[in-house]
Every structure is written in structure tokens, then in C-alpha cells.
Design a protein around this motif. Structure first.
Motif, PDB file in Angstrom:
ATOM      1  N   CYS A 115      45.939 -23.247  27.450  1.00  0.00           N
ATOM      2  CA  CYS A 115      46.342 -24.103  26.326  1.00  0.00           C
ATOM      3  C   CYS A 115      47.840 -24.017  26.080  1.00  0.00           C
ATOM      4  O   CYS A 115      48.325 -24.487  25.040  1.00  0.00           O
ATOM      5  CB  CYS A 115      45.581 -23.696  25.067  1.00  0.00           C
ATOM      6  SG  CYS A 115      43.806 -23.865  25.235  1.00  0.00           S
ATOM      7  N   ASP A 116      48.558 -23.421  27.000  1.00  0.00           N
ATOM      8  CA  ASP A 116      49.995 -23.219  26.861  1.00  0.00           C
ATOM      9  C   ASP A 116      50.696 -24.168  27.834  1.00  0.00           C
ATOM     10  O   ASP A 116      50.650 -23.971  29.047  1.00  0.00           O
ATOM     11  CB  ASP A 116      50.316 -21.759  27.188  1.00  0.00           C
ATOM     12  CG  ASP A 116      51.797 -21.461  27.119  1.00  0.00           C
ATOM     13  OD1 ASP A 116      52.589 -22.390  26.852  1.00  0.00           O
ATOM     14  OD2 ASP A 116      52.165 -20.293  27.356  1.00  0.00           O
ATOM     15  N   MET A 125      45.466 -36.443  18.782  1.00  0.00           N
ATOM     16  CA  MET A 125      45.760 -35.079  19.242  1.00  0.00           C
ATOM     17  C   MET A 125      46.651 -35.046  20.483  1.00  0.00           C
ATOM     18  O   MET A 125      47.329 -34.066  20.746  1.00  0.00           O
ATOM     19  CB  MET A 125      44.430 -34.379  19.536  1.00  0.00           C
ATOM     20  CG  MET A 125      44.568 -32.925  19.901  1.00  0.00           C
ATOM     21  SD  MET A 125      42.968 -32.103  20.009  1.00  0.00           S
ATOM     22  CE  MET A 125      42.356 -32.626  21.584  1.00  0.00           C
ATOM     23  N   TRP A 126      46.648 -36.129  21.267  1.00  0.00           N
ATOM     24  CA  TRP A 126      47.359 -36.130  22.549  1.00  0.00           C
ATOM     25  C   TRP A 126      48.565 -37.072  22.537  1.00  0.00           C
ATOM     26  O   TRP A 126      48.464 -38.190  22.034  1.00  0.00           O
ATOM     27  CB  TRP A 126      46.424 -36.586  23.670  1.00  0.00           C
ATOM     28  CG  TRP A 126      45.325 -35.627  23.968  1.00  0.00           C
ATOM     29  CD1 TRP A 126      44.034 -35.703  23.524  1.00  0.00           C
ATOM     30  CD2 TRP A 126      45.400 -34.452  24.764  1.00  0.00           C
ATOM     31  NE1 TRP A 126      43.297 -34.641  24.009  1.00  0.00           N
ATOM     32  CE2 TRP A 126      44.110 -33.854  24.778  1.00  0.00           C
ATOM     33  CE3 TRP A 126      46.430 -33.829  25.482  1.00  0.00           C
ATOM     34  CZ2 TRP A 126      43.844 -32.678  25.465  1.00  0.00           C
ATOM     35  CZ3 TRP A 126      46.145 -32.664  26.177  1.00  0.00           C
ATOM     36  CH2 TRP A 126      44.869 -32.098  26.159  1.00  0.00           C
ATOM     37  N   ALA A 171      45.493 -24.435  17.607  1.00  0.00           N
ATOM     38  CA  ALA A 171      45.031 -24.394  16.207  1.00  0.00           C
ATOM     39  C   ALA A 171      44.463 -25.754  15.772  1.00  0.00           C
ATOM     40  O   ALA A 171      43.750 -25.835  14.773  1.00  0.00           O
ATOM     41  CB  ALA A 171      46.182 -23.989  15.291  1.00  0.00           C
ATOM     42  N   HIS A 172      44.802 -26.809  16.521  1.00  0.00           N
ATOM     43  CA  HIS A 172      44.362 -28.167  16.142  1.00  0.00           C
ATOM     44  C   HIS A 172      43.422 -28.764  17.186  1.00  0.00           C
ATOM     45  O   HIS A 172      43.237 -29.984  17.231  1.00  0.00           O
ATOM     46  CB  HIS A 172      45.587 -29.078  15.974  1.00  0.00           C
ATOM     47  CG  HIS A 172      46.600 -28.522  15.031  1.00  0.00           C
ATOM     48  ND1 HIS A 172      46.465 -28.621  13.673  1.00  0.00           N
ATOM     49  CD2 HIS A 172      47.729 -27.814  15.263  1.00  0.00           C
ATOM     50  CE1 HIS A 172      47.487 -28.008  13.089  1.00  0.00           C
ATOM     51  NE2 HIS A 172      48.260 -27.514  14.038  1.00  0.00           N
ATOM     52  N   ASP A 174      35.573 -32.206  20.936  1.00  0.00           N
ATOM     53  CA  ASP A 174      35.049 -33.417  21.583  1.00  0.00           C
ATOM     54  C   ASP A 174      36.144 -34.263  22.228  1.00  0.00           C
ATOM     55  O   ASP A 174      35.838 -35.205  22.967  1.00  0.00           O
ATOM     56  CB  ASP A 174      34.318 -34.295  20.556  1.00  0.00           C
ATOM     57  CG  ASP A 174      33.024 -33.647  20.109  1.00  0.00           C
ATOM     58  OD1 ASP A 174      32.575 -32.722  20.805  1.00  0.00           O
ATOM     59  OD2 ASP A 174      32.485 -34.053  19.062  1.00  0.00           O
ATOM     60  N   ASN A 175      37.380 -33.952  21.890  1.00  0.00           N
ATOM     61  CA  ASN A 175      38.484 -34.748  22.430  1.00  0.00           C
ATOM     62  C   ASN A 175      39.349 -33.950  23.405  1.00  0.00           C
ATOM     63  O   ASN A 175      40.505 -34.305  23.644  1.00  0.00           O
ATOM     64  CB  ASN A 175      39.331 -35.305  21.287  1.00  0.00           C
ATOM     65  CG  ASN A 175      38.570 -36.364  20.518  1.00  0.00           C
ATOM     66  OD1 ASN A 175      37.816 -37.147  21.109  1.00  0.00           O
ATOM     67  ND2 ASN A 175      38.711 -36.374  19.201  1.00  0.00           N
TER      68      ASN A 175
END
Ligand code: SF4
Ligand code: SF4
Length: 229
Positions: free
Chosen positions: A40-41, A63-64, A95-96, A100-101
């Protein structure tokens, strides 16, 4: 032809299983990376999505966003993608995370569909560049069979819609066989039949059933957690 947003929605629908219901693997690797799981980095692993997949994600979440490269290696990766159907993206951070996405790459990490030398999709292999970082690669017994099944099923659907993906993973599989042959080491496959097999070096991709005690030796390749103060 690339898969459409609608087809990626079907891929997502078929692939929701977590990698492991027993273990939160992020808690195992994050201490080695300043509290952020390696996958996730974005400084460590840049998520890539097909244009159809990005279109789907944009219709479902904010989110993207497209990755604005800030380092020489990111700039190179983004430039290399210019003529392809993929683009580099960035999420809002762990954190966010909206489960599902998550992208297909997020769902599948650290695995990719593994093709044998005859180009049969036989199971999952790991991205070997993340050995020593991704805890799961060294503890593959935590991976649920449902995850393996859904990942294979969803990718088989994707390959029907976009055969280029199958070709890419078949090439990746052949590269892995070459890399491990040079190392003179075997590597593990999470087979679609539910078992684990070693692929032997310099064997043309021959597979033998893996014994648990032998698989457990992979744990030695993962560093101890850093001491907390
Ligand atoms: S998949 Fe690997 S890198 Fe990602 S959170 Fe789990 S252990 Fe960490
Ligand atoms: S979407 Fe979630 S799983 Fe994927 S990189 Fe971002 S935080 Fe990690």
C-alpha cells in the motif's frame, strides 16, 4: 482488445475473497515499513490499472487518482506506460481504503496467475521482487483456498475478454522459471487443485508436491520485526 469497465465490474464481483481470513497480514509487514504495508506504499509498489478498470473505479469512488510521478523511478514507470492500455494510479492511503473499491492488483497481491511451460493456468505464483518485504510470501499456509479459487476464476474471465493479459502472465511465469533456475532454487505454486507444488529449477517447469515442513523453511527468509522503543 482491452476489457471494458463493465467487464471489470464482473471481475470484481467474482473476486472479493480476502487473501486470508485468519491473519491480518498488513500487521505483519507494516512494522518493517514505517507502519505502512509494503503493497500500500506507492513509493514501493505502484498500482497499475487498465483504462477500463480506471473508468470503473472513477464511477464508484474518489479514492483513486492518476499518479503524478515524483521520483525518477516513478517518472520512468509512467513514461513506459504511455503507449500501453494501463496507467499508474494512487489511492488515498491505507487509512482511507475502501475494500470494495480496491483495484484488481490490490486484490491479487502478492500473487499473479501462474502458467506452466505449456501455457496452462495452473495456479498462483508470487511477485518475487517482494520477497523479504511481503510477509505472506514467506507464510503461504495462511492463504485461503477460496482466495485461490476466486483469483483464478476472475482472471479466467478477464483472459476471455482480453487475451493479452494471459500472454503477459505467461511471460511473467516463464521469467520466474528463468530467475529461479539462475538461483538454482525451487519456487512455490498455490495450485488450483488446492495443493502446493514446487517448481523445480532447470526442469522445464516440472512440479512436485510440496511437503509442509519444506514450505515452512520459507519463513526463515523473512526478517524479524524491528524492536519497538
Ligand atoms: S499482502 Fe504482503 S505486503 Fe501486502 S499487506 Fe499482506 S504481507 Fe504486507
Ligand atoms: S486501495 Fe487499499 S489495498 Fe489498494 S493500495 Fe490503497 S490502501 Fe492498499
Amino acid at each position: 482488445m482491452s476489457a471494458t469497465a463493465k467487464e471489470f465490474a464482473e471481475v470484481y464481483r467474482r473476486f472479493t475473497a480476502p487473501l486470508s481470513k485468519r491473519v491480518d497480514c498488513g500487521s505483519k509487514c507494516a512494522p518493517h515499513n514505517g507502519g505502512i504495508p509494503f503493497c500500500c506504499d506507492v513509493d514501493n509498489a505502484i498500482p497499475l490499472v487498465d483504462k477500463g478498470e480506471f473508468q470503473l473505479l472513477k464511477s464508484r469512488t474518489d479514492m483513486w487518482t492518476r499518479l503524478r510521478p515524483s521520483t525518477p523511478s516513478q517518472r520512468k514507470e509512467v513514461k513506459d506506460l504511455e503507449s500501453s492500455d494501463s496507467c499508474a494510479v494512487k489511492c488515498k492511503g491505507v487509512a482511507h481504503c475502501e475494500r470494495d473499491n480496491r483495484s484488481l492488483a490490490c486484490r491479487a497481491f502478492p500473487y499473479f496467475p501462474y502458467f506452466d511451460a505449456e501455457k496452462n493456468l495452473v495456479g498462483l505464483a508470487h511477485y518475487w521482487g517482494f520477497e523479504g518485504q511481503c510477509w505472506v510470501i514467506h507464510n503461504p499456509e495462511v492463504v485461503d483456498k477460496k482466495f485461490v479459487k476466486e483469483m483464478i476464476d476472475s482472471h479466467e474471465y478477464l483472459f476471455l475478454k482480453d487475451p493479452d493479459w494471459a500472454e503477459t502472465f505467461a511471460e511473467n511465469s516463464a521469467s520466474m522459471r528463468r530467475v529461479y533456475s539462475r538461483r538454482n532454487k525451487k519456487f512455490l505454486i498455490l495450485h488450483r487443485d488446492g495443493n502446493q507444488y514446487w517448481v523445480l529449477p532447470y526442469s522445464g517447469g516440472k512440479m512436485v508436491l510440496a511437503k509442509t515442513a519444506d514450505v515452512d523453511k520459507l519463513k526463515k527468509g523473512y526478517p524479524d520485526a524491528p524492536a519497538t522503543t
